[in-house]
Design a protein around this motif. Structure first.
Motif, mmCIF file in Angstrom:
data_model
loop_
_atom_site.group_PDB
_atom_site.id
_atom_site.type_symbol
_atom_site.label_atom_id
_atom_site.label_comp_id
_atom_site.label_asym_id
_atom_site.label_seq_id
_atom_site.Cartn_x
_atom_site.Cartn_y
_atom_site.Cartn_z
ATOM 1 N N UNK A 1 0.838 -1.201 0.000
ATOM 2 C CA UNK A 1 0.000 0.000 0.000
ATOM 3 C C UNK A 1 0.873 1.252 0.000
ATOM 4 N N UNK A 2 1.921 1.245 0.829
ATOM 5 C CA UNK A 2 2.836 2.385 0.877
ATOM 6 C C UNK A 2 3.556 2.584 -0.449
ATOM 7 N N UNK A 3 3.964 1.482 -1.099
ATOM 8 C CA UNK A 3 4.620 1.572 -2.399
ATOM 9 C C UNK A 3 3.689 2.183 -3.442
ATOM 10 N N UNK A 4 2.439 1.777 -3.436
ATOM 11 C CA UNK A 4 1.466 2.304 -4.385
ATOM 12 C C UNK A 4 1.241 3.798 -4.135
ATOM 13 N N UNK A 5 1.140 4.186 -2.866
ATOM 14 C CA UNK A 5 0.972 5.608 -2.543
ATOM 15 C C UNK A 5 2.151 6.432 -3.045
ATOM 16 N N UNK A 6 3.381 5.923 -2.832
ATOM 17 C CA UNK A 6 4.568 6.641 -3.309
ATOM 18 C C UNK A 6 4.586 6.727 -4.830
ATOM 19 N N UNK A 7 4.224 5.634 -5.492
ATOM 20 C CA UNK A 7 4.218 5.625 -6.953
ATOM 21 C C UNK A 7 3.193 6.622 -7.499
#
Length: 105
Positions: free
Chosen positions: A89-95
């Protein structure tokens, strides 16, 4: 919770449970009663964890992810999966953030 035949229950997780049961060796189309029992167990577990985490968070006034993680720490597979989902989820938010910065609409 036992419900009579006249009471309609919302079937929230039956599609997912059917797939999971099949993946763990059950038949492709399980008996509806078995599916209902599994759904009751899942719903009760989710409700219990949520209510307990909410009660723990009362002092702070806000329910946080860490409250739920604290409660499921006794279930290593569930805990590891929750951490993995949080990380993704954090990776998707950063992307998304990076995409919005580099490609304004």
């Amino acid at each position: 919770v036992i419900e009579g035949p006249s009471q309609k229950r919302e079937k929230r997780f039956q599609r997912e449970l059917k797939t999971m049961m099949y993946g763990f060796g059950d038949v492709e189309h399980p008996i509806p009663e078995c599916l209902e029992v599994c759904e009751d167990l899942v719903t009760d577990f989710i409700s219990s964890v949520t209510q307990t985490a909410s009660a723990m968070a009362q002092r702070r006034g806000k329910l946080q992810t860490e409250d739920v993680l604290f409660l499921i720490r006794r279930y290593p597979k569930m805990y590891a999966r929750a951490l993995e989902l949080i990380r993704r989820h954090d990776e998707i938010k950063r992307a998304r953030k990076d995409y919005n910065v580099t490609c304004p609409e």
